[in-house]
Design a protein around this motif. Sequence first.
Motif, mmCIF file in Angstrom:
data_model
loop_
_atom_site.group_PDB
_atom_site.id
_atom_site.type_symbol
_atom_site.label_atom_id
_atom_site.label_comp_id
_atom_site.label_asym_id
_atom_site.label_seq_id
_atom_site.Cartn_x
_atom_site.Cartn_y
_atom_site.Cartn_z
ATOM 1 N N SER A 19 0.916 -1.271 0.112
ATOM 2 C CA SER A 19 0.168 -0.102 -0.027
ATOM 3 C C SER A 19 0.772 1.292 -0.068
ATOM 4 C CB SER A 19 -0.951 0.008 1.107
ATOM 5 O OG SER A 19 -0.139 0.030 2.325
ATOM 6 N N LEU A 21 2.260 -1.427 -5.659
ATOM 7 C CA LEU A 21 2.885 -2.775 -6.252
ATOM 8 C C LEU A 21 4.326 -3.129 -5.920
ATOM 9 C CD1 LEU A 21 1.068 -1.864 -9.618
ATOM 10 C CD2 LEU A 21 0.528 -3.915 -8.518
ATOM 11 N N LEU A 69 -4.236 -7.430 -14.249
ATOM 12 C CA LEU A 69 -4.138 -6.451 -13.334
ATOM 13 C C LEU A 69 -5.421 -5.702 -13.239
ATOM 14 C CD1 LEU A 69 -2.293 -4.427 -11.518
ATOM 15 C CD2 LEU A 69 -2.061 -2.952 -13.604
ATOM 16 N N ALA A 87 4.090 -4.412 -2.528
ATOM 17 C CA ALA A 87 3.762 -5.847 -2.318
ATOM 18 C C ALA A 87 4.506 -6.797 -2.935
ATOM 19 C CB ALA A 87 2.397 -5.778 -3.124
ATOM 20 N N VAL A 109 -2.857 -2.944 -2.643
ATOM 21 C CA VAL A 109 -2.864 -3.850 -3.534
ATOM 22 C C VAL A 109 -3.055 -5.255 -2.784
ATOM 23 C CG1 VAL A 109 -1.035 -5.084 -4.930
ATOM 24 C CG2 VAL A 109 -1.117 -2.820 -4.791
ATOM 25 N N TYR A 110 -3.875 -6.157 -3.579
ATOM 26 C CA TYR A 110 -3.944 -7.580 -3.048
ATOM 27 C C TYR A 110 -3.793 -8.485 -3.937
ATOM 28 C CZ TYR A 110 -6.800 -4.501 0.062
ATOM 29 O OH TYR A 110 -6.948 -3.530 1.097
ATOM 30 N N VAL A 144 -4.007 -9.403 -9.973
ATOM 31 C CA VAL A 144 -3.474 -8.495 -8.907
ATOM 32 C C VAL A 144 -4.418 -7.330 -8.690
ATOM 33 C CG1 VAL A 144 -1.835 -7.068 -8.249
ATOM 34 C CG2 VAL A 144 -0.995 -9.092 -9.593
ATOM 35 N N ASP A 145 -5.136 -7.420 -7.641
ATOM 36 C CA ASP A 145 -6.145 -6.145 -7.425
ATOM 37 C C ASP A 145 -5.520 -5.027 -6.841
ATOM 38 O OD1 ASP A 145 -8.901 -6.654 -8.251
ATOM 39 O OD2 ASP A 145 -8.480 -8.527 -6.834
ATOM 40 N N VAL A 146 -5.761 -3.814 -7.454
ATOM 41 C CA VAL A 146 -5.519 -2.335 -6.886
ATOM 42 C C VAL A 146 -6.520 -1.689 -6.553
ATOM 43 C CG1 VAL A 146 -3.756 -0.704 -7.257
ATOM 44 C CG2 VAL A 146 -3.313 -2.495 -8.232
ATOM 45 N N ALA A 182 -0.296 3.977 -6.668
ATOM 46 C CA ALA A 182 -0.555 2.544 -7.250
ATOM 47 C C ALA A 182 0.777 1.722 -7.647
ATOM 48 C CB ALA A 182 -1.357 2.198 -8.296
ATOM 49 N N GLU A 225 -4.972 0.944 -15.277
ATOM 50 C CA GLU A 225 -4.182 -0.412 -15.614
ATOM 51 C C GLU A 225 -3.529 -0.272 -16.773
ATOM 52 O OE1 GLU A 225 -8.768 -2.714 -14.535
ATOM 53 O OE2 GLU A 225 -7.761 -2.866 -16.320
ATOM 54 N N CYS A 272 -7.807 -2.557 -11.980
ATOM 55 C CA CYS A 272 -7.647 -1.634 -10.733
ATOM 56 C C CYS A 272 -9.073 -0.896 -10.545
ATOM 57 C CB CYS A 272 -6.890 -0.332 -11.731
ATOM 58 S SG CYS A 272 -5.218 -0.827 -11.766
#
Length: 236
Positions: A30, A136, A63, A139, A44-45, A111-113, A132, A94, A65
């Motif tokens: 984050s 990333l 990705l 993360a 980011v998850y 990858v979720d943002v 972001a 994205e 977003c």
Amino acid sequence: MAFKRSDGRKLTELRPMIAKVGVVPNADGSALFAFGSTVAIAAVYGPRKLHPQHMQNPATGILRCNYDLLSFSVYDRKRPGPSRRSQEISKVTEWALSPALYLESFPSSVVDVQIYILQADAGTRTAGINAASMALAHAGIPMRDLICSVAVGKNDKEVIIDLTKEEEDYKEGEGSTDFAVAKLANSDEFSLLQLDGKIQPEVVSKAISMAKDACIQIYEIQKKALKDCVEGVQNE
Ligand code: UDP
């Protein structure tokens, strides 16, 4: 008489920037990034398996977003929930970030943002992209480079960097132009050029060169925040 910006900045001067990493403890990565009173956070998850399964691509990860302005980030309260604007900005975010990522390393994954704008005074998509990109990296997602982003534009005749909402709303003379730019920090590869308004072809290269100079400063701030975070962990 020399042109004066309403906040007294020089034409090439960015608003004061703040960058911080690790602001959302439960996320995998984050960051917060601010240009003056525009403040963005990104969380980011992942990477994790993409569901539903039919969306999975065994050749690469994706990705995803999601950008949103919080209701009270703006003067006129924004209705909660997605809008055409937020969907468009999520998509361009994205596209702006993807060239920096080795998504092929994560087949069938996502990858979720999540990007939220806490305060908006123009330049929210660019602040969101900066946050972001740092999130990333935080993360541990393998990256070619960081992405740096800034808006450059025109206020009547002058080319200016990092416009405020007041500057974006300027209506006199030729009016205002907002040109969001994102690039890989260490190359001349651009991942976003999004123009809103009019600009003469001969002014475009000046605007891009101003954005490139600004990205050098943004990169330093992003790098410092990431280094401070690593050093903080090492000293614990
Ligand atoms: N804005 C607003 N309400 C909205 C959308 C935007 O007040 O529903 C303001 C906000 O300050 C934002 C600015 O308008 O930063 C410029 O928005 P734009 O769509 O140009 O994107 P940005 O410059 O933030 O990337």
